[in-house]
Design a protein around this motif. Sequence first.
Motif, PDB file in Angstrom:
ATOM      1  N   VAL A  41       1.172  -1.299   0.085  1.00  0.00           N
ATOM      2  CA  VAL A  41      -0.139   0.251  -0.157  1.00  0.00           C
ATOM      3  C   VAL A  41       1.171   1.538   0.015  1.00  0.00           C
ATOM      4  N   GLY A  42       0.424   2.645  -0.273  1.00  0.00           N
ATOM      5  CA  GLY A  42       1.175   3.587  -0.355  1.00  0.00           C
ATOM      6  C   GLY A  42       2.565   4.155  -1.592  1.00  0.00           C
ATOM      7  N   PRO A  43       3.179   4.024  -0.892  1.00  0.00           N
ATOM      8  CA  PRO A  43       4.220   4.353  -1.956  1.00  0.00           C
ATOM      9  C   PRO A  43       4.786   2.918  -2.323  1.00  0.00           C
ATOM     10  N   ALA A  44       4.568   1.587  -1.882  1.00  0.00           N
ATOM     11  CA  ALA A  44       4.787   0.563  -2.109  1.00  0.00           C
ATOM     12  C   ALA A  44       3.724   0.337  -4.024  1.00  0.00           C
ATOM     13  N   MET A  45       2.530   0.079  -3.038  1.00  0.00           N
ATOM     14  CA  MET A  45       1.692   0.373  -4.646  1.00  0.00           C
ATOM     15  C   MET A  45       2.198   1.553  -5.703  1.00  0.00           C
ATOM     16  N   SER A  46       2.249   2.523  -5.174  1.00  0.00           N
ATOM     17  CA  SER A  46       2.437   3.481  -6.632  1.00  0.00           C
ATOM     18  C   SER A  46       4.055   3.127  -6.978  1.00  0.00           C
ATOM     19  N   ALA A  47       4.837   2.749  -6.464  1.00  0.00           N
ATOM     20  CA  ALA A  47       5.872   2.213  -7.035  1.00  0.00           C
ATOM     21  C   ALA A  47       5.728   0.963  -7.909  1.00  0.00           C
ATOM     22  N   LEU A  48       4.735   0.166  -8.237  1.00  0.00           N
ATOM     23  CA  LEU A  48       4.319  -0.798  -8.985  1.00  0.00           C
ATOM     24  C   LEU A  48       3.467  -0.076  -9.355  1.00  0.00           C
ATOM     25  N   ALA A  49       2.800   0.690  -9.287  1.00  0.00           N
ATOM     26  CA  ALA A  49       1.254   1.044 -10.484  1.00  0.00           C
ATOM     27  C   ALA A  49       2.460   1.966 -11.010  1.00  0.00           C
ATOM     28  N   MET A  50       4.035   2.630 -11.539  1.00  0.00           N
ATOM     29  CA  MET A  50       3.957   3.519 -11.937  1.00  0.00           C
ATOM     30  C   MET A  50       4.952   3.260 -13.184  1.00  0.00           C
ATOM     31  N   LEU A  51       5.230   1.752 -13.066  1.00  0.00           N
ATOM     32  CA  LEU A  51       6.479   1.027 -14.104  1.00  0.00           C
ATOM     33  C   LEU A  51       5.796   0.760 -15.080  1.00  0.00           C
ATOM     34  N   LEU A  52       4.135   0.487 -15.477  1.00  0.00           N
ATOM     35  CA  LEU A  52       3.431   0.235 -16.571  1.00  0.00           C
ATOM     36  C   LEU A  52       3.510   1.601 -17.918  1.00  0.00           C
ATOM     37  N   PRO A  53       1.953   2.976 -17.342  1.00  0.00           N
ATOM     38  CA  PRO A  53       3.135   3.753 -17.832  1.00  0.00           C
ATOM     39  C   PRO A  53       4.033   5.170 -17.980  1.00  0.00           C
ATOM     40  N   ALA A  54       5.399   3.835 -16.992  1.00  0.00           N
ATOM     41  CA  ALA A  54       6.575   4.114 -16.979  1.00  0.00           C
ATOM     42  C   ALA A  54       6.579   3.775 -18.479  1.00  0.00           C
ATOM     43  N   MET A  55       7.147   2.429 -18.537  1.00  0.00           N
ATOM     44  CA  MET A  55       7.578   1.699 -19.442  1.00  0.00           C
ATOM     45  C   MET A  55       6.810   2.238 -20.960  1.00  0.00           C
ATOM     46  N   ALA A  56       5.685   2.761 -20.568  1.00  0.00           N
ATOM     47  CA  ALA A  56       5.175   2.721 -22.305  1.00  0.00           C
ATOM     48  C   ALA A  56       5.653   3.798 -23.202  1.00  0.00           C
ATOM     49  N   ILE A  57       6.105   4.795 -22.291  1.00  0.00           N
ATOM     50  CA  ILE A  57       7.072   5.570 -23.112  1.00  0.00           C
ATOM     51  C   ILE A  57       8.473   5.180 -23.487  1.00  0.00           C
ATOM     52  N   VAL A  58       8.824   4.248 -22.818  1.00  0.00           N
ATOM     53  CA  VAL A  58      10.245   3.918 -22.569  1.00  0.00           C
ATOM     54  C   VAL A  58      10.932   2.566 -24.325  1.00  0.00           C
ATOM     55  N   MET A  59      10.374   1.869 -23.650  1.00  0.00           N
ATOM     56  CA  MET A  59      10.400   0.382 -24.706  1.00  0.00           C
ATOM     57  C   MET A  59       9.724   0.504 -25.878  1.00  0.00           C
ATOM     58  N   PRO A  60       8.095   1.182 -26.440  1.00  0.00           N
ATOM     59  CA  PRO A  60       7.931   1.041 -27.526  1.00  0.00           C
ATOM     60  C   PRO A  60       8.420   1.661 -28.761  1.00  0.00           C
ATOM     61  N   PRO A  61       9.143   2.593 -28.391  1.00  0.00           N
ATOM     62  CA  PRO A  61      10.551   3.251 -29.385  1.00  0.00           C
ATOM     63  C   PRO A  61      11.585   2.115 -29.488  1.00  0.00           C
ATOM     64  N   VAL A  62      12.257   1.435 -28.596  1.00  0.00           N
ATOM     65  CA  VAL A  62      12.975   0.889 -28.583  1.00  0.00           C
ATOM     66  C   VAL A  62      12.735  -0.685 -29.490  1.00  0.00           C
ATOM     67  N   PHE A  63      11.834  -1.424 -29.592  1.00  0.00           N
ATOM     68  CA  PHE A  63      11.229  -2.235 -29.750  1.00  0.00           C
ATOM     69  C   PHE A  63      11.085  -2.080 -31.599  1.00  0.00           C
ATOM     70  N   GLY A  64      10.212  -0.815 -31.496  1.00  0.00           N
ATOM     71  CA  GLY A  64       9.915   0.080 -32.874  1.00  0.00           C
ATOM     72  C   GLY A  64      11.500  -0.302 -33.619  1.00  0.00           C
ATOM     73  N   MET A  65      12.474   0.376 -33.126  1.00  0.00           N
ATOM     74  CA  MET A  65      13.832   0.330 -33.499  1.00  0.00           C
ATOM     75  C   MET A  65      14.167  -0.743 -34.292  1.00  0.00           C
ATOM     76  N   ILE A  66      14.049  -1.810 -33.357  1.00  0.00           N
ATOM     77  CA  ILE A  66      14.611  -2.897 -33.707  1.00  0.00           C
ATOM     78  C   ILE A  66      14.061  -3.888 -34.992  1.00  0.00           C
ATOM     79  N   ALA A  67      12.806  -3.740 -34.343  1.00  0.00           N
ATOM     80  CA  ALA A  67      11.467  -4.005 -35.598  1.00  0.00           C
ATOM     81  C   ALA A  67      11.400  -3.665 -36.905  1.00  0.00           C
ATOM     82  N   ASP A  68      12.151  -2.381 -37.215  1.00  0.00           N
ATOM     83  CA  ASP A  68      12.281  -2.007 -38.470  1.00  0.00           C
ATOM     84  C   ASP A  68      13.130  -2.251 -38.795  1.00  0.00           C
ATOM     85  N   ALA A  69      14.482  -1.912 -37.967  1.00  0.00           N
ATOM     86  CA  ALA A  69      16.322  -1.971 -38.667  1.00  0.00           C
ATOM     87  C   ALA A  69      15.814  -3.426 -38.454  1.00  0.00           C
ATOM     88  N   LEU A  70      15.457  -4.764 -38.741  1.00  0.00           N
ATOM     89  CA  LEU A  70      16.008  -6.215 -39.185  1.00  0.00           C
ATOM     90  C   LEU A  70      14.512  -6.414 -39.481  1.00  0.00           C
TER      91      LEU A  70
END
Length: 208
Positions: A37-66
Motif C-alpha cells: 500500500v502507499g508508496p509500495a503500490m505507487s512504485a509498482l503502479a508507475m512501472l506500466l505507464p513509465a515503460m509505455a514511454i520507453v519501450m515501444p520506441p526501442v522495440f519499434g527501432m529493432i523491428a524496423d531495423a531488422l
Amino acid sequence: MPRSIAVPLGLYYVASFAAFGFYLPYMPAWLEARGFVGPAMSALAMLLPAMAIVMPPVFGMIADALGLRSGLLRVACGGAALAFGVLALAAGHLSPLPFAVTFCCFALFAAFRAAMSGLADVIALENARHYGRLRLWGSVGFLGSAWLGGHLVDPRDPVLLPACVAGGLAVSFFVARLLPKSSALPPRPAPAEARRLLTERSYRWLLL
C-alpha cells in the motif's frame, strides 16, 4: 486481408487484451491484499505507464531495423507471460511476498507488455484493410475478462489473478506464431528516424 492472417490477428487481440482486462481492474486489490500500500503500490503502479514511454520506441527501432514482426512480438509476449508466471509461483510459495521479487516481475511485465500492442498494430496496418474491425476484438477480450474477473477473482487468493494474466499472455504468444514473421525494411534507417523525431520540439514536450 487474407483470412489466414485476419483470424489469428483477431485472436491475438482477444487474448492479449483479456490478460490486461484481468490486470487493470483487479491488480490494485491483489497488491493491497499482499500488503503493498502507499508508496509500495505507487512504485509498482508507475512501472506500466513509465515503460509505455520507453519501450515501444526501442522495440519499434529493432523491428524496423531488422524487418521483424511476429518474431519480436513473440519475445514480448513470452517475456510478459514469464514475468507473471514467476509472480504467480512466488506468491503461492512465499508469504509474505517480498517487494523486491514483485517489483522485478512487474518491471519485466511492464517492459514487454508496453511493446505488445504496437507490434501487433504494425502487423495489422501492414496487412489489413479494416484495422478498426480487427482492433475491436481487443475491446471484446478486455470487457469479457473484466466481467469474468468480477465473478472469478478473489484478491485474497495469491495465485489466481497473476495466473490468469499469465495465461492470456501465453495464449498471445502461441497465436503470434501464426502471424507474419517479417516485412520489408523501411526506406530509411530506423535510428535516423528516431533522431529526427527527437529533434521535433512538440515531441520533446510530449515526452516531458
